[in-house]
Design a protein around this motif. Structure first.
Motif, short mmCIF file in Angstrom:
data_model
loop_
_atom_site.label_atom_id
_atom_site.label_comp_id
_atom_site.label_asym_id
_atom_site.label_seq_id
_atom_site.Cartn_x
_atom_site.Cartn_y
_atom_site.Cartn_z
N ALA A 12 -20.25 74.11 -21.61
CA ALA A 12 -19.66 73.48 -20.44
C ALA A 12 -20.65 73.42 -19.29
N TYR A 13 -20.82 72.26 -18.77
CA TYR A 13 -21.69 72.00 -17.63
C TYR A 13 -21.32 72.91 -16.46
N GLU A 14 -20.04 73.04 -16.20
CA GLU A 14 -19.57 73.82 -15.06
C GLU A 14 -19.69 75.33 -15.28
N GLU A 15 -19.75 75.76 -16.53
CA GLU A 15 -19.74 77.19 -16.83
C GLU A 15 -21.14 77.80 -16.99
N ASP A 16 -22.06 77.05 -17.59
CA ASP A 16 -23.42 77.57 -17.79
C ASP A 16 -24.40 76.42 -17.66
N TYR A 17 -24.75 76.12 -16.42
CA TYR A 17 -25.60 74.97 -16.12
C TYR A 17 -26.94 75.03 -16.85
N VAL A 18 -27.58 76.18 -16.85
CA VAL A 18 -28.91 76.29 -17.47
C VAL A 18 -28.82 76.04 -18.97
N LEU A 41 -24.85 64.18 -17.20
CA LEU A 41 -26.29 63.89 -17.09
C LEU A 41 -26.53 62.79 -16.06
N ILE A 42 -25.73 61.75 -16.10
CA ILE A 42 -25.86 60.67 -15.12
C ILE A 42 -25.59 61.19 -13.72
N GLU A 43 -24.57 62.01 -13.58
CA GLU A 43 -24.26 62.59 -12.27
C GLU A 43 -25.43 63.42 -11.74
N GLU A 44 -26.04 64.22 -12.61
CA GLU A 44 -27.19 65.03 -12.21
C GLU A 44 -28.36 64.15 -11.77
N GLU A 46 -28.23 61.10 -10.59
CA GLU A 46 -27.89 60.49 -9.30
C GLU A 46 -28.06 61.50 -8.17
N ASP A 47 -27.62 62.74 -8.39
CA ASP A 47 -27.78 63.79 -7.38
C ASP A 47 -29.26 64.05 -7.09
N MET A 48 -30.08 64.07 -8.14
CA MET A 48 -31.51 64.28 -7.95
C MET A 48 -32.11 63.16 -7.11
N GLY A 49 -31.69 61.93 -7.38
CA GLY A 49 -32.19 60.80 -6.62
C GLY A 49 -31.81 60.90 -5.15
N ARG A 50 -30.55 61.28 -4.88
CA ARG A 50 -30.10 61.43 -3.50
C ARG A 50 -30.87 62.55 -2.80
N SER A 51 -31.05 63.66 -3.49
CA SER A 51 -31.78 64.80 -2.90
C SER A 51 -33.22 64.43 -2.58
N GLU A 52 -33.85 63.73 -3.50
CA GLU A 52 -35.24 63.33 -3.29
C GLU A 52 -35.34 62.35 -2.13
N ARG A 53 -34.40 61.42 -2.04
CA ARG A 53 -34.39 60.46 -0.95
C ARG A 53 -34.23 61.17 0.40
#
Length: 72
Positions: A12-18, A41-44, A46-53
């Motif tokens: 689970a993405y929410e339970e063990d991200y690593v 994966l798509i959400e991650e 998109e989040d990376m793109g927003r953070s980098e921006r």
């Protein structure tokens, strides 16, 4: 015939991200695309793109302020 379950059902993405991230990377490397948790994966990505921006915008603003207030 067995059906491969997506990673989201085993790690689970929410339970063990690593663990989710490592399993996703391995599935992509092995080209086991049916096992990739695409929604998260798509959400991650998109989040990376927003953070980098945001980081680039902050750096640009900081550099402009430095140039205007602390000329060389």
């Amino acid at each position: 015939m067995s059906v491969a379950h997506p990673l989201s059902s085993t790690i689970a993405y929410e339970e063990d991200y690593v663990a989710w991230l490592e399993a996703t990377i391995q599935a992509l490397r092995d080209r086991r695309y049916e096992q990739v948790d695409w929604a998260n994966l798509i959400e991650e990505l998109e989040d990376m793109g927003r953070s980098e921006r945001r980081r680039l915008q902050s750096n640009t603003i900081a550099n402009l302020l430095d140039d205007n207030f602390y000329p060389a």
